[in-house]
Write a protein that holds these residues in place. Structure first.
Motif, short mmCIF file in Angstrom:
data_model
loop_
_atom_site.label_atom_id
_atom_site.label_comp_id
_atom_site.label_asym_id
_atom_site.label_seq_id
_atom_site.Cartn_x
_atom_site.Cartn_y
_atom_site.Cartn_z
N LYS A 30 -11.00 -4.04 3.68
CA LYS A 30 -9.90 -3.94 4.63
C LYS A 30 -10.50 -3.63 5.99
N GLU A 44 -8.19 2.12 -3.06
CA GLU A 44 -8.87 1.98 -1.77
C GLU A 44 -9.79 3.18 -1.57
N ASN A 84 -4.68 4.93 -1.93
CA ASN A 84 -5.88 5.47 -1.28
C ASN A 84 -6.47 6.61 -2.10
N ASP A 93 -11.82 0.51 2.26
CA ASP A 93 -10.84 0.69 3.35
C ASP A 93 -11.57 0.99 4.66
N GLU A 115 0.86 -1.20 0.00
CA GLU A 115 0.00 0.00 0.00
C GLU A 115 0.89 1.24 0.00
MG MG Z 1 -5.66 2.47 2.99
#
Ligand code: MG
Ligand code: C2E
Ligand code: MG
Length: 281
Positions: free
Chosen positions: A213, A162, A130, A192, A71
């Motif tokens: 997640k 995400e 993200n 996320d 990530e």
């Molecule tokens: Mg994240």
């Protein structure tokens, strides 16, 4: 007139971001407390001064230790103020309208880094990026992602985006449409911080996502807290039933890892395996 609309937009984002069904007033920069004013002034120069950096945290298989994905996490090191945590500067960047520029920088850097790793033979490593609420609403997002995949010769499924429930719910229909377009492109999409937003489970069916997640707040309490264990068991089962990949975030101890493995949640991220790392120049 355009300034008025921009300010109304800022207030609307804050209201929606703070739980909807509420209102917020736009605060002119002069009414913001001096420290954040300073921060804002510095933030405007962060990209051109090369103060932003990407760190990468591996996502690990809890039993085999295999890493298929990392990530990308944004870092800001301001020469006078030091390292500012993302929890502080990302909401500010969102508020002052810089987040789209920052997010674009992150996407471009992440794609370039992934291409470099692939060229070193680390294929089929994937990268997760993200996306902020405003990025998701931005009309150019899908085109820009397609362009970056092309420029860096990346297979679309090696890029994971995400999104948070809160971001996706700001404008549900528009979000679903954008997410469908991104899916058409072939990128992966995951939810996320799952379990912390305001969404109802019915949205899980409507968002074209491939994974969840689980927020670190659920992981912190295991294995001691029976409630957290029950939550993780339920989310893992939900993911399996809906054929979604489930990743647990914030794994800090061997006991947490073992508990997750026993619950059938094998993909993990956390300090126990590795802190976010920077790639040496
Ligand atoms: Mg994240
Ligand atoms: P996130 O996307 O949920 O990222 C995971 C956060 O958990 C990261 O914090 C990571 O450093 C931290 N973390 C990882 N393992 C552990 C652990 O074992 N224990 C604990 N306590 N924390 C752990 P970070 O890097 O400070 O980022 C915070 C949030 O800022 C991210 O949460 C994400 O929402 C946002 N963010 C970071 N980079 C970006 C970006 O490029 N764009 C956008 N829009 N948001 C970003
Ligand atoms: Mg998270």
């Amino acid at each position: 007139m355009s300034t008025l609309l921009q300010h109304a937009d800022t207030a609307m984002y804050r209201a929606k971001g703070e739980g909807r069904n509420t209102y917020r007033f736009y605060r002119a920069p002069s009414s913001i407390t001096p420290p954040s004013l300073t921060l804002e002034a510095h933030l405007h120069r962060a990209i051109s001064n090369h103060e932003l950096q990407l760190f990468f945290q591996p996502q690990v298989h809890g039993i085999t230790g295999q890493i298929d994905q990392v990530e990308a996490l944004l870092r800001w090191e301001q020469p006078e103020l030091g390292a500012i945590p993302p929890s502080q500067f990302i909401p500010l960047a969102e508020e002052v309208g810089l987040i789209v520029e920052f997010g674009d920088w992150v996407l471009a850097q992440a794609c370039a880094q992934l291409q470099a790793w692939h060229q070193l033979g680390l294929a089929p490593l994937r990268i997760a990026v993200n996306l902020s609420a405003r990025q998701l609403q931005h009309p150019e997002l899908v085109t820009r992602v397609a362009q970056l995949l092309d420029t860096h010769q990346l297979r679309p499924e090696t890029l994971e985006l995400e999104i948070t429930e809160t971001a996706a719910l700001i404008d549900i229909e528009a979000s679903i449409s954008t997410l469908n377009d991104l899916r058409q492109l072939g990128t992966r999409i995951v939810m996320d911080d799952f379990g912390t937003g305001y969404s109802s489970l019915s949205y899980l069916k409507r968002f074209p996502i491939q994974g969840l997640k689980i927020d670190c707040s659920f992981v912190q309490g295991i294995p001691q807290s029976p409630e957290d264990v029950a939550m993780l068991r339920a989310i893992t089962a939900l993911g399996q039933e809906l054929q979604l990949d489930v990743v647990a975030e914030g794994v800090e101890t061997a006991a947490q890892r073992d508990c997750l493995v026993s619950l059938g949640c094998h993909q993990m991220q956390g300090y126990w395996f590795s802190r976010p790392l920077r790639v040496p120049p």
